[in-house]
Motif scaffolding. Structure first.
Motif, PDB file in Angstrom:
ATOM      1  N   ALA B  77       0.897  -1.356  -0.048  1.00  0.00           N
ATOM      2  CA  ALA B  77       0.037   0.112  -0.034  1.00  0.00           C
ATOM      3  C   ALA B  77       0.814   1.372   0.117  1.00  0.00           C
ATOM      4  N   TYR B  78       1.900   1.265   0.709  1.00  0.00           N
ATOM      5  CA  TYR B  78       2.776   2.548   0.950  1.00  0.00           C
ATOM      6  C   TYR B  78       3.510   2.552  -0.362  1.00  0.00           C
ATOM      7  N   SER B  80       2.578   1.856  -3.414  1.00  0.00           N
ATOM      8  CA  SER B  80       1.530   2.607  -4.500  1.00  0.00           C
ATOM      9  C   SER B  80       1.269   3.941  -3.998  1.00  0.00           C
ATOM     10  N   LEU B  81       1.166   4.131  -2.809  1.00  0.00           N
ATOM     11  CA  LEU B  81       0.804   5.490  -2.188  1.00  0.00           C
ATOM     12  C   LEU B  81       1.910   6.616  -2.599  1.00  0.00           C
ATOM     13  N   ARG B  83       4.295   6.216  -4.539  1.00  0.00           N
ATOM     14  CA  ARG B  83       4.776   5.946  -6.099  1.00  0.00           C
ATOM     15  C   ARG B  83       6.314   5.633  -5.979  1.00  0.00           C
ATOM     16  N   ILE B 213      -6.448   2.980  -5.051  1.00  0.00           N
ATOM     17  CA  ILE B 213      -4.876   3.025  -4.538  1.00  0.00           C
ATOM     18  C   ILE B 213      -4.171   2.598  -5.771  1.00  0.00           C
ATOM     19  N   LEU B 216      -4.158   6.006  -7.649  1.00  0.00           N
ATOM     20  CA  LEU B 216      -3.346   7.024  -7.080  1.00  0.00           C
ATOM     21  C   LEU B 216      -1.786   7.073  -7.356  1.00  0.00           C
ATOM     22  N   SER B 217      -1.394   5.821  -7.697  1.00  0.00           N
ATOM     23  CA  SER B 217       0.144   5.667  -7.841  1.00  0.00           C
ATOM     24  C   SER B 217       0.574   6.322  -9.273  1.00  0.00           C
ATOM     25  N   ASP B 220      -0.893  12.533  -7.713  1.00  0.00           N
ATOM     26  CA  ASP B 220      -2.062  13.270  -7.114  1.00  0.00           C
ATOM     27  C   ASP B 220      -2.824  13.989  -8.476  1.00  0.00           C
ATOM     28  N   ARG B 234      -5.665   9.119   0.699  1.00  0.00           N
ATOM     29  CA  ARG B 234      -4.257   9.069   1.147  1.00  0.00           C
ATOM     30  C   ARG B 234      -4.331   8.725   2.562  1.00  0.00           C
ATOM     31  N   VAL B 237      -5.538   5.328   3.435  1.00  0.00           N
ATOM     32  CA  VAL B 237      -4.512   4.195   3.482  1.00  0.00           C
ATOM     33  C   VAL B 237      -3.389   4.331   4.403  1.00  0.00           C
TER      34      VAL B 237
END
Lengths: 267, 331
Positions: B77-78, B80-81, B83, B213, B216-217, B220, B234, B237
């Motif tokens: 998750a992180y 992807s978040l 990037r 999610i 989002l990668s 923004d 964000r 997540v």
């Protein structure tokens, strides 16, 4: 019928105004070219029209409603974005990227269904890059990536597609291919607002031109009345000529006789 | 083909868990384990083998699977978040914060349950401070968020060092060192039962928001133009991944590398789409951790700290992944 209309719009970041007094109406099925020197605020205008940054003054109406009142998904239903460059750290396939265009049509907790994948495939087919569907987006050419991003905007089913310099850094063949695609898109459906550094592209594809100068506001009108040698010379601060080639194509070049003297402002 | 990968990974996980539960000073054959589990479902008295299995081995195997799944899901998750494929669940300081909570508990001579609770609270509080700080400095800026995480994480690490200096060198210091290296020795069925709900609650938003999610990668602006509310997503997540990581670290101590490396392995198998990456990361992470913990408790007479083992396996594996990417990009 207008898909988006800006009235007395001021744009910028925070308290810094980049451009003001912008009046721009975009009709369905039309191509509008946004031309302006570096730093005039073309990308800022796009971000404002996409609702990514708030207007500093004036109004933007999307389908009759002020953009500030719309939710992200509602804006995405009306305006799609083709960014200038797309860099991902991850090996998404072209198909993955295009399917992401369906996001605004999916529920908050949903993932795309087969119908969304089918829509993405037919957009890829329409742009002639269906064979790239399973390729890594980082390992295709710049022109192919632009087409993939246009395909993503198509499946978003928005009334307006905003493209930020889609032909920048493309070779000649890809540039012509992308321009041709833009022209054929508008005939069939969505209006297109495209920024470019090359006035000749506006002659080739635009119904309407918006000239965004540095601090001089925005002049909007039909290609023939707005894209004159005088206006272009003033916009770029260098003497320019608009000439017709024997085939009727119009090209813009430096006024070679006396490149340093600017034309008189009034003529 | 794509749909069969998670099924195969799930079967592999079950197989590794069954084999792992049989390994130890009192060896139990895989078929006996399956038989015992089926008998147990019917109730009744436990014999000696069953007591070993249900009181010691299976809780530990389940805890390992849970911790591996949790760290890998948070890592995926992180990544992807932010990037960034080089991000681990510790990026916002959750492990340092949890570590500080735990060593403080050890210094104060608290019970094991209280130490776990302090670790959990320390992890959550640290990320809350990081998020608040980043928001106060410049809301929504990813780089400021990461830098805040580094700063607050460094402060927590300094606090850990201070506690080490103050701790009793014969009794408390070894306990602190052992906790910071990570271990699942002494895990009880109650620990598993206590942590499981938090991990499930933390996984739920990740599962529900799996598609967004991934979008989002792209960054923004692109995600927002595609109709994703980037800011609230964000926040959700970060909250979910922090809850998951803090729960895992509370029971296992600090176990590095897993949350960084496993998502890479999963991406090799199913690609970067988060809706596919999440289940694959959970399954690969659980399998990896069960195998690593089984090695940790059976390699030598004394337990090898789990964090040491995951680093020993993780480092070379990551080098291999990087070497692969000379021809291809990072997976």
């Amino acid at each position: 019928m207008s898909v988006i209309a800006a009235e007395a719009l001021s744009i910028g970041y925070g308290s810094t105004v980049v451009a003001s007094d912008i009046d721009l109406t975009i009709e369905a099925g039309s191509v509008t070219c946004l031309i302006g020197p570096n730093g005039a605020g073309k990308t800022t205008l796009f971000k404002t029209m996409l609702g990514l940054i708030p207007p500093l003054g004036g109004l933007i109406n999307v389908d009759g409603a002020p953009i500030g009142r719309l939710k992200r998904a509602e804006i995405a239903h009306h305006v799609a974005y083709v960014p200038q460059a797309q860099f991902s750290e991850f090996a998404f396939t072209v198909l993955d990227l295009v399917v992401m265009g369906r996001t605004a049509h999916l529920g908050l907790f949903a993932a795309p269904r087969q119908t969304d994948v089918d829509a993405a495939m037919s957009a890829l087919e329409r742009l002639g890059i269906a064979s790239l569907a399973e390729r890594d987006i980082r390992r295709i050419s710049g022109g192919q990536r632009q087409l993939a991003l246009i395909a993503r905007a198509l499946v978003q089913e928005a009334a307006l597609i905003v493209m930020d310099e889609p032909t920048a850094s493309l070779d000649l063949g890809n540039r012509l291919l992308v321009l041709d695609t833009i022209r054929s898109l508008a005939v069939a459906g969505p209006a297109v607002l495209v920024s470019t550094h090359e006035p000749e592209q506006a002659f080739a594809i635009a119904d309407q031109v918006a000239l965004l100068g540095r601090g001089t506001g925005c002049e909007v009108g039909p290609v023939d009345t707005v894209l004159t040698a005088d206006r272009l010379s003033r916009l770029y601060g260098t003497a320019l000529l608009v000439e017709a080639t024997p085939s009727g194509r119009r090209v813009v070049g430096a006024a070679l006789d006396d490149p340093l003297s600017a034309p008189s402002a009034g003529s | 083909m794509r749909a069969t990968v998670p099924v195969l990974l799930a079967l592999l996980l079950v197989a590794v868990m069954v084999v792992a539960a049989g390994i130890g000073p009192y060896a139990i054959a895989p078929l006996e384990i399956l038989g015992a589990v089926i008998r147990r479902a019917g109730g009744g008295e436990m014999d000696a083998a069953e007591t070993v299995l249900f009181q010691i081995r299976l809780p530990r195997v389940l805890a390992a699977a849970l911790v591996g799944a949790a760290l890998s899901a948070a890592g995926a998750a992180y990544q992807s978040l932010f990037r960034n494929p080089l991000v681990s669940p510790d990026i916002l300081g959750v492990s340092s914060g949890a570590g500080f909570g735990a060593v403080l508990g050890i210094l104060l001579g608290l019970s094991v349950a209280a130490i776990q609770l302090l670790a959990f609270a320390g992890g959550l509080a640290t990320v809350a401070v990081v998020a608040t700080l980043a928001r106060a400095l410049r809301g929504g800026d990813l780089l400021v968020l990461v830098l805040s995480g580094i700063v607050v994480g460094a402060l927590a690490s300094a606090a850990i060092s201070l506690v080490k200096v103050l701790a009793d060198p014969y009794d408390q210091l070894p306990a602190i060192t052992f906790w910071l290296l990570g271990s699942l020795a002494g895990v009880t069925p109650a620990d598993v039962a206590a942590v499981l709900p938090f991990v499930v609650v933390g996984l739920l938003p990740l599962v529900l928001l799996r598609w967004r999610i991934g979008v989002l990668s792209l960054g923004d602006d692109e995600a927002r133009a595609l109709g994703v509310e980037a800011g609230p997503l964000r926040a959700a997540v970060i909250g979910a991944a922090t809850l998951i990581t803090a729960s895992a670290v509370a029971v296992s101590g600090v176990v590095g590398w897993v949350g960084l490396m496993v998502p890479h392995m999963a991406r090799l198998l199913v690609g970067p789409r988060f809706d596919r990456l999440l289940p694959a990361s959970v399954l690969v992470g659980a399998t990896f951790m069960v195998a690593a913990d089984t090695l940790a408790r059976s390699l030598a007479q004394v337990e090898v700290p789990l964090g040491v083992l995951t680093a020993l396996i993780g480092g070379p594996t990551f080098v291999w992944l990087l070497a692969r990417s000379r021809r291809r990009h990072l997976p």
